[in-house]
Design a protein around this motif. Structure first.
Motif, PDB file in Angstrom:
ATOM      1  N   LEU A 144     -90.363  81.663  39.316  1.00 48.33           N
ATOM      2  CA  LEU A 144     -91.299  81.845  40.430  1.00 48.33           C
ATOM      3  C   LEU A 144     -92.143  80.593  40.653  1.00 48.33           C
ATOM      4  O   LEU A 144     -92.399  80.192  41.798  1.00 48.33           O
ATOM      5  CB  LEU A 144     -92.206  83.048  40.157  1.00 48.33           C
ATOM      6  CG  LEU A 144     -91.506  84.401  40.003  1.00 48.33           C
ATOM      7  CD1 LEU A 144     -92.515  85.491  39.642  1.00 48.33           C
ATOM      8  CD2 LEU A 144     -90.758  84.768  41.277  1.00 48.33           C
ATOM      9  N   PHE A 145     -92.579  79.962  39.578  1.00 48.77           N
ATOM     10  CA  PHE A 145     -93.394  78.748  39.670  1.00 48.77           C
ATOM     11  C   PHE A 145     -92.634  77.637  40.393  1.00 48.77           C
ATOM     12  O   PHE A 145     -93.169  76.973  41.288  1.00 48.77           O
ATOM     13  CB  PHE A 145     -93.788  78.291  38.264  1.00 48.77           C
ATOM     14  CG  PHE A 145     -94.628  77.043  38.231  1.00 48.77           C
ATOM     15  CD1 PHE A 145     -96.005  77.119  38.355  1.00 48.77           C
ATOM     16  CD2 PHE A 145     -94.043  75.790  38.065  1.00 48.77           C
ATOM     17  CE1 PHE A 145     -96.789  75.969  38.315  1.00 48.77           C
ATOM     18  CE2 PHE A 145     -94.812  74.641  38.023  1.00 48.77           C
ATOM     19  CZ  PHE A 145     -96.185  74.731  38.147  1.00 48.77           C
ATOM     20  N   VAL A 146     -91.384  77.440  40.013  1.00 50.41           N
ATOM     21  CA  VAL A 146     -90.565  76.407  40.647  1.00 50.41           C
ATOM     22  C   VAL A 146     -90.353  76.717  42.123  1.00 50.41           C
ATOM     23  O   VAL A 146     -90.478  75.845  42.994  1.00 50.41           O
ATOM     24  CB  VAL A 146     -89.213  76.256  39.919  1.00 50.41           C
ATOM     25  CG1 VAL A 146     -88.302  75.280  40.679  1.00 50.41           C
ATOM     26  CG2 VAL A 146     -89.425  75.773  38.489  1.00 50.41           C
ATOM     27  N   ALA A 147     -90.055  77.985  42.430  1.00 53.89           N
ATOM     28  CA  ALA A 147     -89.788  78.376  43.809  1.00 53.89           C
ATOM     29  C   ALA A 147     -90.997  78.152  44.712  1.00 53.89           C
ATOM     30  O   ALA A 147     -90.848  77.768  45.883  1.00 53.89           O
ATOM     31  CB  ALA A 147     -89.357  79.840  43.860  1.00 53.89           C
ATOM     32  N   LYS A 148     -92.193  78.359  44.186  1.00 52.67           N
ATOM     33  CA  LYS A 148     -93.395  78.301  45.008  1.00 52.67           C
ATOM     34  C   LYS A 148     -94.045  76.916  45.049  1.00 52.67           C
ATOM     35  O   LYS A 148     -94.625  76.542  46.074  1.00 52.67           O
ATOM     36  CB  LYS A 148     -94.423  79.309  44.483  1.00 52.67           C
ATOM     37  CG  LYS A 148     -93.999  80.768  44.622  1.00 52.67           C
ATOM     38  CD  LYS A 148     -93.929  81.183  46.091  1.00 52.67           C
ATOM     39  CE  LYS A 148     -93.611  82.670  46.228  1.00 52.67           C
ATOM     40  NZ  LYS A 148     -93.502  83.072  47.658  1.00 52.67           N
ATOM     41  N   LEU A 149     -93.977  76.150  43.959  1.00 49.39           N
ATOM     42  CA  LEU A 149     -94.837  74.962  43.855  1.00 49.39           C
ATOM     43  C   LEU A 149     -94.122  73.635  43.653  1.00 49.39           C
ATOM     44  O   LEU A 149     -94.679  72.582  43.997  1.00 49.39           O
ATOM     45  CB  LEU A 149     -95.832  75.160  42.705  1.00 49.39           C
ATOM     46  CG  LEU A 149     -96.902  76.237  42.919  1.00 49.39           C
ATOM     47  CD1 LEU A 149     -97.694  76.457  41.648  1.00 49.39           C
ATOM     48  CD2 LEU A 149     -97.823  75.846  44.056  1.00 49.39           C
ATOM     49  N   VAL A 150     -92.931  73.629  43.080  1.00 46.99           N
ATOM     50  CA  VAL A 150     -92.304  72.360  42.724  1.00 46.99           C
ATOM     51  C   VAL A 150     -91.595  71.763  43.942  1.00 46.99           C
ATOM     52  O   VAL A 150     -90.778  72.435  44.577  1.00 46.99           O
ATOM     53  CB  VAL A 150     -91.302  72.550  41.563  1.00 46.99           C
ATOM     54  CG1 VAL A 150     -90.577  71.236  41.262  1.00 46.99           C
ATOM     55  CG2 VAL A 150     -92.039  73.050  40.316  1.00 46.99           C
ATOM     56  N   PRO A 151     -91.883  70.490  44.283  1.00 52.79           N
ATOM     57  CA  PRO A 151     -91.240  69.869  45.445  1.00 52.79           C
ATOM     58  C   PRO A 151     -89.843  69.371  45.104  1.00 52.79           C
ATOM     59  O   PRO A 151     -89.525  69.132  43.940  1.00 52.79           O
ATOM     60  CB  PRO A 151     -92.164  68.681  45.755  1.00 52.79           C
ATOM     61  CG  PRO A 151     -92.683  68.286  44.402  1.00 52.79           C
ATOM     62  CD  PRO A 151     -92.835  69.581  43.628  1.00 52.79           C
ATOM     63  N   GLU A 152     -89.019  69.220  46.127  1.00 56.43           N
ATOM     64  CA  GLU A 152     -87.716  68.580  45.946  1.00 56.43           C
ATOM     65  C   GLU A 152     -87.901  67.077  46.103  1.00 56.43           C
ATOM     66  O   GLU A 152     -88.437  66.611  47.105  1.00 56.43           O
ATOM     67  CB  GLU A 152     -86.705  69.103  46.972  1.00 56.43           C
ATOM     68  CG  GLU A 152     -85.315  68.504  46.811  1.00 56.43           C
ATOM     69  CD  GLU A 152     -84.768  68.695  45.402  1.00 56.43           C
ATOM     70  OE1 GLU A 152     -84.714  67.684  44.665  1.00 56.43           O
ATOM     71  OE2 GLU A 152     -84.429  69.829  45.047  1.00 56.43           O
ATOM     72  N   THR A 153     -87.457  66.304  45.119  1.00 55.11           N
ATOM     73  CA  THR A 153     -87.663  64.850  45.142  1.00 55.11           C
ATOM     74  C   THR A 153     -86.358  64.068  45.257  1.00 55.11           C
ATOM     75  O   THR A 153     -86.371  62.841  45.205  1.00 55.11           O
ATOM     76  CB  THR A 153     -88.408  64.401  43.860  1.00 55.11           C
ATOM     77  OG1 THR A 153     -87.631  64.765  42.711  1.00 55.11           O
ATOM     78  CG2 THR A 153     -89.769  65.062  43.759  1.00 55.11           C
ATOM     79  N   LYS A 154     -85.250  64.780  45.431  1.00 55.10           N
ATOM     80  CA  LYS A 154     -83.948  64.110  45.530  1.00 55.10           C
ATOM     81  C   LYS A 154     -83.910  63.164  46.728  1.00 55.10           C
ATOM     82  O   LYS A 154     -84.348  63.496  47.827  1.00 55.10           O
ATOM     83  CB  LYS A 154     -82.844  65.167  45.670  1.00 55.10           C
ATOM     84  CG  LYS A 154     -81.442  64.608  45.739  1.00 55.10           C
ATOM     85  CD  LYS A 154     -80.415  65.699  45.967  1.00 55.10           C
ATOM     86  CE  LYS A 154     -80.433  66.193  47.380  1.00 55.10           C
ATOM     87  NZ  LYS A 154     -79.277  67.064  47.699  1.00 55.10           N
ATOM     88  N   ASN A 155     -83.351  61.962  46.513  1.00 46.40           N
ATOM     89  CA  ASN A 155     -83.118  60.971  47.574  1.00 46.40           C
ATOM     90  C   ASN A 155     -84.393  60.544  48.297  1.00 46.40           C
ATOM     91  O   ASN A 155     -84.363  60.194  49.466  1.00 46.40           O
ATOM     92  CB  ASN A 155     -82.107  61.494  48.595  1.00 46.40           C
ATOM     93  CG  ASN A 155     -80.691  61.504  48.061  1.00 46.40           C
ATOM     94  OD1 ASN A 155     -80.366  60.756  47.131  1.00 46.40           O
ATOM     95  ND2 ASN A 155     -79.844  62.343  48.621  1.00 46.40           N
ATOM     96  N   ARG A 156     -85.520  60.563  47.593  1.00 47.44           N
ATOM     97  CA  ARG A 156     -86.766  60.049  48.154  1.00 47.44           C
ATOM     98  C   ARG A 156     -87.294  58.970  47.226  1.00 47.44           C
ATOM     99  O   ARG A 156     -87.194  59.078  45.999  1.00 47.44           O
ATOM    100  CB  ARG A 156     -87.803  61.172  48.295  1.00 47.44           C
ATOM    101  CG  ARG A 156     -87.345  62.315  49.186  1.00 47.44           C
ATOM    102  CD  ARG A 156     -88.268  63.508  49.082  1.00 47.44           C
ATOM    103  NE  ARG A 156     -89.579  63.238  49.652  1.00 47.44           N
ATOM    104  CZ  ARG A 156     -90.639  64.044  49.489  1.00 47.44           C
ATOM    105  NH1 ARG A 156     -90.526  65.136  48.743  1.00 47.44           N
ATOM    106  NH2 ARG A 156     -91.796  63.753  50.041  1.00 47.44           N
TER     107      ARG A 156
END
Length: 480
Positions: free
Chosen positions: A451-463
């Protein structure tokens, strides 16, 4: 037509930037990044071997030195106390003297690890054994921050996730090979083997470049461009990356030099919550309790010895971590984290169920107990290796602006090792309280992680690092 033309121009620009990152020499530059990464992750192997050491060495040390269970729990967990001390200092050491160098951050950590392994090897009493373990812990506390940050700062954005996750792959290699070697060699020889990767890294540090972003931060412009040129290839057009890093440095140099209390400003709240939260959830999911005392878990579940289970764990960790490395820059960080956390939840639940079955009177149920426990631990280990082991460190190295990395790195790494100490020290006592209850608690925490990952963690791939940090914090970077 206008939209199509703009899209075509954007596509061409992206293609040109990708070509610049790969270099005109057909990608041969990548070997510099590969070699630099391999030298750095030699320290990750040291980390893994230290974590994996206490499980196969438990019976030998307790018998040879006459230690009680409480004394051995202290020995196992004192590694994390040393790591907490190293974590407090890691960010500032790395910021002050640089990420690499034979007498810089990685080199300093190697010296402490070498001294610690030698102290364990020569131990005749518990105090020297604990002192050696403390010294190794201090060294890996430094390494646990410096290695992923160094790799993230030298690697092109399209490769950064996979390369940074090699850190976790080498940790798993260290744990797995130490488990395997511990079944055939005595604990003193196992400590001596721990010296080898320290020496490999010490020698290799003479041949790898410093982090270009650290050099830019320190105002060493000539060295900054030279290091970036070495890492990207002599024929690559690095002008875009140079301008991007310079613009970013100009922005953050206008900010006051960070102290650890500055992290708690509102503009850094998202980064701190994500960085600290992932480390808390990673550790309180029970990983170091399982890694430190795997043999004891299998014996408690009904195996005649823990060697079969630890060998199976070793066989699972490396291929699953390798799979995580391969998927990192394809699937992204968030999906892998969620799948990994769900798998660790299932694994802990199965181990908990095995201990519930143990108290039943049915013979056919009791025959299932070792198998269910083994499957649960393997599911947990494989799932953790896939993502939860390495991705929190990747994200930690990406989300903080460089003026905050020293303080943020110290805080996040300290939290990680504090959680590790709590779990590793209390794990044996928790098992005595309720084996099933312990693993059901871990399963619940792993479920919260999804749940924590789904709500708060951003996707940082290819940035780029600059893009990630600008999006998470309140200041923005405008191109010239």
């Amino acid at each position: 037509m206008e939209i199509g033309r703009d899209g075509g121009e954007d596509g061409n620009r992206e293609a040109l930037l990708a070509k610049d990152e790969q270099g005109e020499d057909g990608g041969s530059y990548i070997w510099v990044v590969v070699i630099s990464t391999l030298v750095a992750v030699s320290g990750s192997y040291v980390f893994g071997s230290a974590v994996g050491y206490s499980s196969p060495a438990e019976l030998g040390i307790m018998n040879d030195l006459g230690l009680s269970l409480a004394q051995y729990s202290l020995f196992g967990s004192i590694l994390t106390i040393g790591a907490m001390i190293g974590a407090i200092m890691s960010g500032h050491i790395a910021d002050f003297i640089g990420r690499r160098g034979s007498w810089q951050a990685m080199g300093i950590s190697d010296i402490f690890c070498l001294a610690g392994w030698l102290a364990i090897f020569f131990s005749k009493a518990a105090w020297l054994l604990n002192l050696g373990r403390l010294s190794v812990g201090y060294g890996i506390g430094l390494l646990s921050y410096v290695v992923p940050v160094y790799i993230a700062e030298i690697t092109p954005k399209n490769l950064r996730g996979g390369f940074t996750t090699v850190n976790q792959l080498m940790i798993c290699c260290g744990v797995s090979l130490t488990f395997l070697l511990g079944t055939v060699v005595r604990w003193r020889i196992l400590a001596l083997i721990g010296i080898i990767p320290c020496l490999v890294q010490l020698l290799g540090l003479f041949f790898i470049p410093e982090s270009p972003r650290w050099l830019a931060k320190m105002g060493k412009q000539n060295e900054f461009e030279s290091a970036l040129r070495i890492l990207r290839g002599k024929d690559a057009d690095i002008s875009h990356e140079v301008d991007e890093i310079r613009d970013y440095m100009e922005t953050i140099q206008s900010l006051q030099e960070a102290r650890i209390l500055d992290l708690f400003q509102r503009k850094y709240a998202h980064s701190v919550i994500v960085g600290v939260g992932l480390m808390v959830l990673q550790q309180f999911g029970g990983v170091n309790g399982i890694a430190f005392y795997a043999s004891a878990i299998f014996v408690s579940a009904g195996f005649s010895s823990g060697s079969i289970g630890t060998i199976a764990m070793a066989a699972v960790q490396i291929p699953m971590t390798t799979l995580g490395v391969l998927l990192m820059d394809k699937s992204g960080r968030r999906p892998l984290l969620m799948v990994s956390a769900a798998g660790t939840c299932l694994g802990c639940f199965l181990v908990g169920v095995s201990f519930v079955l143990k108290v039943r009177d049915h013979e056919w149920l009791k025959a299932l107990i070792p198998s269910v426990a083994l499957v649960g631990v393997l599911v947990y280990t494989g799932s953790f290796s896939l993502g939860m082991g390495g991705i929190p460190w990747v994200i930690m190295s990406e989300i903080f602006p460089i003026n905050m990395k020293g303080s943020a790195g110290s805080l996040v790494t300290l939290v990680n090792w504090l959680g590790s100490w709590i779990i590793s020290y209390t794990f044996n006592f928790l098992l005595n309280w309720s084996s099933a209850g312990t693993f059901f608690i871990f399963a619940s925490i792993c479920g919260v992680t999804v749940l924590f990952v789904a709500k708060l963690v951003p996707e940082t791939k290819n940035r780029t690092l600059e893009e990630i940090q600008a999006s998470m914090n309140s200041f923005s970077i405008e191109p010239k």
